[in-house]
Design an enzyme around this catalytic site. Structure first.
Site, PDB file in Angstrom:
ATOM      1  CG  ASP A  14      -7.954   3.157   1.673  1.00  0.00           C
ATOM      2  OD1 ASP A  14      -7.891   3.055   2.909  1.00  0.00           O
ATOM      3  OD2 ASP A  14      -6.955   3.115   0.936  1.00  0.00           O
ATOM      4  CD  GLU A  57      -4.736   4.573  14.902  1.00  0.00           C
ATOM      5  OE1 GLU A  57      -4.939   5.759  14.532  1.00  0.00           O
ATOM      6  OE2 GLU A  57      -4.570   3.646  14.098  1.00  0.00           O
ATOM      7  NE  ARG A  95      -3.687  -6.209  15.745  1.00  0.00           N
ATOM      8  CZ  ARG A  95      -3.219  -6.390  16.965  1.00  0.00           C
ATOM      9  NH1 ARG A  95      -3.633  -7.401  17.714  1.00  0.00           N
ATOM     10  NH2 ARG A  95      -2.320  -5.556  17.453  1.00  0.00           N
ATOM     11  CE1 TYR A 103      -5.785  -2.973   6.459  1.00  0.00           C
ATOM     12  CE2 TYR A 103      -5.466  -1.478   4.652  1.00  0.00           C
ATOM     13  CZ  TYR A 103      -5.151  -1.894   5.910  1.00  0.00           C
ATOM     14  OH  TYR A 103      -4.179  -1.244   6.613  1.00  0.00           O
ATOM     15  NE  ARG A 133      -2.663   5.576  12.438  1.00  0.00           N
ATOM     16  CZ  ARG A 133      -3.142   5.241  11.257  1.00  0.00           C
ATOM     17  NH1 ARG A 133      -2.520   5.629  10.162  1.00  0.00           N
ATOM     18  NH2 ARG A 133      -4.240   4.542  11.129  1.00  0.00           N
ATOM     19  NE  ARG A 146       5.350   9.191  -4.476  1.00  0.00           N
ATOM     20  CZ  ARG A 146       4.684   9.608  -3.414  1.00  0.00           C
ATOM     21  NH1 ARG A 146       5.299  10.270  -2.451  1.00  0.00           N
ATOM     22  NH2 ARG A 146       3.400   9.394  -3.329  1.00  0.00           N
ATOM     23  NE  ARG A 206      -3.190   0.233   3.222  1.00  0.00           N
ATOM     24  CZ  ARG A 206      -4.433   0.690   3.085  1.00  0.00           C
ATOM     25  NH1 ARG A 206      -5.295   0.017   2.385  1.00  0.00           N
ATOM     26  NH2 ARG A 206      -4.819   1.810   3.690  1.00  0.00           N
TER      27      ARG A 206
HETATM   28  P1  FAD Z   1     -18.220   1.097   8.971  1.00  0.00           P
HETATM   29  O1  FAD Z   1     -17.725   2.489   9.032  1.00  0.00           O
HETATM   30  O2  FAD Z   1     -17.628   0.089   9.888  1.00  0.00           O
HETATM   31  O3  FAD Z   1     -19.795   1.142   9.182  1.00  0.00           O
HETATM   32  C1  FAD Z   1     -20.566   0.021   9.565  1.00  0.00           C
HETATM   33  C2  FAD Z   1     -21.650   0.536  10.495  1.00  0.00           C
HETATM   34  O4  FAD Z   1     -22.553  -0.527  10.777  1.00  0.00           O
HETATM   35  C3  FAD Z   1     -21.099   1.008  11.838  1.00  0.00           C
HETATM   36  O5  FAD Z   1     -21.614   2.289  12.133  1.00  0.00           O
HETATM   37  C4  FAD Z   1     -21.583  -0.043  12.823  1.00  0.00           C
HETATM   38  O6  FAD Z   1     -21.829   0.486  14.118  1.00  0.00           O
HETATM   39  C5  FAD Z   1     -22.873  -0.501  12.152  1.00  0.00           C
HETATM   40  N1  FAD Z   1     -23.273  -1.871  12.512  1.00  0.00           N
HETATM   41  C6  FAD Z   1     -22.485  -2.983  12.463  1.00  0.00           C
HETATM   42  N2  FAD Z   1     -23.196  -4.047  12.862  1.00  0.00           N
HETATM   43  C7  FAD Z   1     -24.428  -3.610  13.175  1.00  0.00           C
HETATM   44  C8  FAD Z   1     -25.601  -4.251  13.667  1.00  0.00           C
HETATM   45  N3  FAD Z   1     -25.617  -5.567  13.940  1.00  0.00           N
HETATM   46  N4  FAD Z   1     -26.712  -3.498  13.874  1.00  0.00           N
HETATM   47  C9  FAD Z   1     -26.697  -2.161  13.629  1.00  0.00           C
HETATM   48  N5  FAD Z   1     -25.610  -1.506  13.178  1.00  0.00           N
HETATM   49  C10 FAD Z   1     -24.494  -2.214  12.942  1.00  0.00           C
HETATM   50  N6  FAD Z   1     -10.032   5.103   4.561  1.00  0.00           N
HETATM   51  C11 FAD Z   1      -9.479   6.063   3.776  1.00  0.00           C
HETATM   52  O7  FAD Z   1      -9.866   6.198   2.610  1.00  0.00           O
HETATM   53  N7  FAD Z   1      -8.518   6.922   4.259  1.00  0.00           N
HETATM   54  C12 FAD Z   1      -8.053   6.837   5.532  1.00  0.00           C
HETATM   55  O8  FAD Z   1      -7.190   7.621   5.936  1.00  0.00           O
HETATM   56  C13 FAD Z   1      -8.610   5.815   6.375  1.00  0.00           C
HETATM   57  N8  FAD Z   1      -8.161   5.692   7.636  1.00  0.00           N
HETATM   58  C14 FAD Z   1      -8.695   4.718   8.429  1.00  0.00           C
HETATM   59  C15 FAD Z   1      -8.241   4.625   9.736  1.00  0.00           C
HETATM   60  C16 FAD Z   1      -8.765   3.672  10.577  1.00  0.00           C
HETATM   61  C17 FAD Z   1      -8.267   3.581  11.982  1.00  0.00           C
HETATM   62  C18 FAD Z   1      -9.767   2.764  10.093  1.00  0.00           C
HETATM   63  C19 FAD Z   1     -10.343   1.701  10.988  1.00  0.00           C
HETATM   64  C20 FAD Z   1     -10.230   2.853   8.794  1.00  0.00           C
HETATM   65  C21 FAD Z   1      -9.700   3.829   7.940  1.00  0.00           C
HETATM   66  N9  FAD Z   1     -10.177   3.988   6.643  1.00  0.00           N
HETATM   67  C22 FAD Z   1      -9.616   4.952   5.841  1.00  0.00           C
HETATM   68  C23 FAD Z   1     -11.255   3.122   6.092  1.00  0.00           C
HETATM   69  C24 FAD Z   1     -12.674   3.704   6.256  1.00  0.00           C
HETATM   70  O9  FAD Z   1     -12.938   3.876   7.626  1.00  0.00           O
HETATM   71  C25 FAD Z   1     -13.678   2.743   5.614  1.00  0.00           C
HETATM   72  O10 FAD Z   1     -13.436   2.598   4.234  1.00  0.00           O
HETATM   73  C26 FAD Z   1     -15.161   3.120   5.785  1.00  0.00           C
HETATM   74  O11 FAD Z   1     -15.439   3.750   6.991  1.00  0.00           O
HETATM   75  C27 FAD Z   1     -15.990   1.871   5.639  1.00  0.00           C
HETATM   76  O12 FAD Z   1     -17.363   2.157   5.753  1.00  0.00           O
HETATM   77  P2  FAD Z   1     -18.389   0.987   6.035  1.00  0.00           P
HETATM   78  O13 FAD Z   1     -19.769   1.584   5.955  1.00  0.00           O
HETATM   79  O14 FAD Z   1     -18.097  -0.174   5.167  1.00  0.00           O
HETATM   80  O15 FAD Z   1     -18.044   0.466   7.508  1.00  0.00           O
HETATM   81  N1  UDP Z   2       3.631   0.781   7.847  1.00  0.00           N
HETATM   82  C1  UDP Z   2       4.868   0.737   8.454  1.00  0.00           C
HETATM   83  N2  UDP Z   2       5.419   1.883   8.961  1.00  0.00           N
HETATM   84  C2  UDP Z   2       4.773   3.063   8.896  1.00  0.00           C
HETATM   85  C3  UDP Z   2       3.515   3.113   8.273  1.00  0.00           C
HETATM   86  C4  UDP Z   2       2.967   1.943   7.770  1.00  0.00           C
HETATM   87  O1  UDP Z   2       5.466  -0.322   8.535  1.00  0.00           O
HETATM   88  O2  UDP Z   2       5.313   4.064   9.391  1.00  0.00           O
HETATM   89  C5  UDP Z   2       3.066  -0.486   7.317  1.00  0.00           C
HETATM   90  C6  UDP Z   2       2.165  -1.203   8.314  1.00  0.00           C
HETATM   91  O3  UDP Z   2       2.342  -2.596   8.135  1.00  0.00           O
HETATM   92  C7  UDP Z   2       0.782  -0.816   7.852  1.00  0.00           C
HETATM   93  C8  UDP Z   2       0.977  -0.764   6.336  1.00  0.00           C
HETATM   94  O4  UDP Z   2       2.283  -0.244   6.167  1.00  0.00           O
HETATM   95  O5  UDP Z   2      -0.183  -1.775   8.243  1.00  0.00           O
HETATM   96  C9  UDP Z   2      -0.028   0.097   5.601  1.00  0.00           C
HETATM   97  O6  UDP Z   2       0.054   1.408   6.124  1.00  0.00           O
HETATM   98  P1  UDP Z   2      -1.167   2.403   6.013  1.00  0.00           P
HETATM   99  O7  UDP Z   2      -0.761   3.716   6.531  1.00  0.00           O
HETATM  100  O8  UDP Z   2      -1.718   2.304   4.630  1.00  0.00           O
HETATM  101  O9  UDP Z   2      -2.163   1.709   7.036  1.00  0.00           O
HETATM  102  P2  UDP Z   2      -3.683   2.038   7.460  1.00  0.00           P
HETATM  103  O10 UDP Z   2      -3.590   2.492   8.861  1.00  0.00           O
HETATM  104  O11 UDP Z   2      -4.234   3.022   6.493  1.00  0.00           O
HETATM  105  O12 UDP Z   2      -4.307   0.709   7.370  1.00  0.00           O
END
Ligand code: FAD
Ligand code: UDP
Length: 368
Positions: free
Chosen positions: A348, A298, A247, A346, A278, A174, A170
């Site tokens: 985004d 986090e 996780r 996974y 982080r 560069r 991911r």
């Molecule tokens: P979710 O956001 O998980 O929504 C599912 C919803 O269903 C939740 O509100 C949950 O409470 C509800 N639900 C589940 N089960 C039930 C049930 N039985 N009854 C009622 N409600 C229920 N993407 C990016 O593009 N850029 C980023 O920088 C980025 N950073 C991230 C950082 C973290 C820490 C995480 C965890 C994800 C990150 N993502 C990022 C990914 C992004 O969060 C997801 O792509 C997106 O939120 C997924 O939306 P979703 O609707 O599939 O899931």
């Molecule tokens: N990663 C790492 N060092 C860093 C940042 C990321 O080794 O400083 C690795 C780590 O395994 C992570 C993966 O690169 O799970 C993808 O990173 P990204 O920032 O895309 O993770 P996200 O939190 O968005 O899942």
């Protein structure tokens, strides 16, 4: 009232589906077990700062349709993610680029970096079989040791030799001086936060908070002709083949009497000994100038029942377990499965929007 769709989960996936269904004159009920909309993209204001409640969220995409879609709903700022890695007090730019290599080896030219990395990667022969081999073949052992190994083992709770190679692919590598964490054409953050985006998407729907679908599965199902289910797929099928692994994360936030704590939105702590991965300083996502600041540490943790399942663990065993559930889902009448949890992917945010729009097209056709 009978609805056309019961949408389980008000995250991005369910919200995009709901928006498109309402646009086409359908009646939607959204049930959400949390007490707010948006799922993991939810933000709330603290000290005038938009706080990303479930971790840093930066929208980035190369899909013009997706970018036009989200920017037609809310205005985005021009934030570009350029995180810093802190390894035992040494500071490096991410992703891996000439700024990183220059600091690591006191060099200035791409050819010098290429030479060092190609020497270090020669210990790996053939196709990388795991994350450790993949990382060494991309950036060499030294960067792997300082910037990848500790962070990754904290993040996933396993040794890098036991993790799939794709996770590290991911990250861009560069040989230019470019600290943009993403390669995508478009990037930014909604100016009013992601909750404003979710509100816009859910306009015209009925929403019930604090409702877990499984508390009254039959009752909720009877309220609509069809269901869009965005929760955990194994839970839907009563875990009959066993549980999928995830996780989880723990977030610790603090308000500090300091206008600028770390000078950047995201600092990754890449050594194993520091338990968090982080530290986010939220105001920098929106170029904030408030007198105080809000930071969030986090901490990755094991997942067990009752905790939020943040990341699917897409290793071979879990993927094949998921396939068994996906086969059942195919035959489930009047239920559509989608999103990070129901598709055990996974995703985004841009891929989530893309997947939801694809489902909309299959289910409801085009709106043109
Ligand atoms: P979710 O956001 O998980 O929504 C599912 C919803 O269903 C939740 O509100 C949950 O409470 C509800 N639900 C589940 N089960 C039930 C049930 N039985 N009854 C009622 N409600 C229920 N993407 C990016 O593009 N850029 C980023 O920088 C980025 N950073 C991230 C950082 C973290 C820490 C995480 C965890 C994800 C990150 N993502 C990022 C990914 C992004 O969060 C997801 O792509 C997106 O939120 C997924 O939306 P979703 O609707 O599939 O899931
Ligand atoms: N990663 C790492 N060092 C860093 C940042 C990321 O080794 O400083 C690795 C780590 O395994 C992570 C993966 O690169 O799970 C993808 O990173 P990204 O920032 O895309 O993770 P996200 O939190 O968005 O899942």
């Amino acid at each position: 009232m009978k609805y056309d769709y019961l949408i389980v989960g008000s995250g991005l996936f369910g919200s995009v589906f709901a928006h498109e269904a309402v646009k086409r004159g359908k009646k939607c009920l959204v049930i959400e077990k949390r007490n707010h909309i948006g799922g993991n993209i939810f933000c709330e204001k603290l000290e005038g700062i938009t706080v990303h409640k479930y971790g840093a969220h930066i929208f980035h995409t190369s899909n013009e349709t997706v970018w036009n879609y989200v920017t037609s709903l809310v205005r985005f700022n021009n934030f570009i993610n350029s995180p810093i890695a802190n390894y035992k007090g040494e500071i490096y730019n991410l992703p891996f680029n000439m700024n990183t290599f220059s600091k690591m080896w006191n060099i200035s030219e791409p050819s010098e970096a290429e030479k060092i990395i190609s020497e270090q990667r020669s210990e790996i022969s053939g196709e990388p079989q795991n994350l450790e081999q993949q990382a060494i073949s991309l950036v060499g052992r030294e960067i792997y040791t300082k910037l990848i190994k500790g962070y990754t083992e904290k993040q996933w709770g396993r040794d890098c030799t036991e993790l799939p190679a794709f996770i590290i692919k991911r990250l861009p590598v560069r040989y230019t001086y470019n600290n943009n964490y993403f390669n995508d054409r478009y990037q930014g953050i909604p100016e009013q936060g992601y909750t404003a985006l979710a509100e816009k998407l859910l306009e015209g729907c009925d929403i019930k908070f604090g409702c877990d679908f499984f508390d009254d599965r039959e009752g909720y199902s009877a309220l609509a002709d069809k269901i869009v289910y965005t929760g955990m797929i194994d839970a839907y099928f009563g875990y009959k083949f066993g549980k999928l692994s995830y996780r989880s994360l723990r977030f610790e936030s603090e308000i500090l009497d300091n206008p600028n704590y770390q000078g950047v939105a995201v600092v990754n702590y890449t050594e194993r000994e520091i338990p968090y991965t982080r530290v986010i300083e939220h105001k920098h996502f929106e170029f904030g100038t408030q007198p105080k600041t809000v930071i969030t540490k986090e901490y990755p943790t094991d997942w067990h029942d009752g905790m939020e399942p943040y990341y699917p663990v897409n290793d071979t065993a879990n993927n094949s377990l998921y396939e068994k559930y996906a086969a059942l889902a195919q035959n489930e009448k009047n239920v559509l499965f989608g999103g990070r949890l129901a598709q055990y992917k996974y995703y985004d945010m841009d891929k989530t929007v893309e997947a939801a729009l694809a489902l909309v097209k299959d289910e409801l056709g085009s709106n043109d």
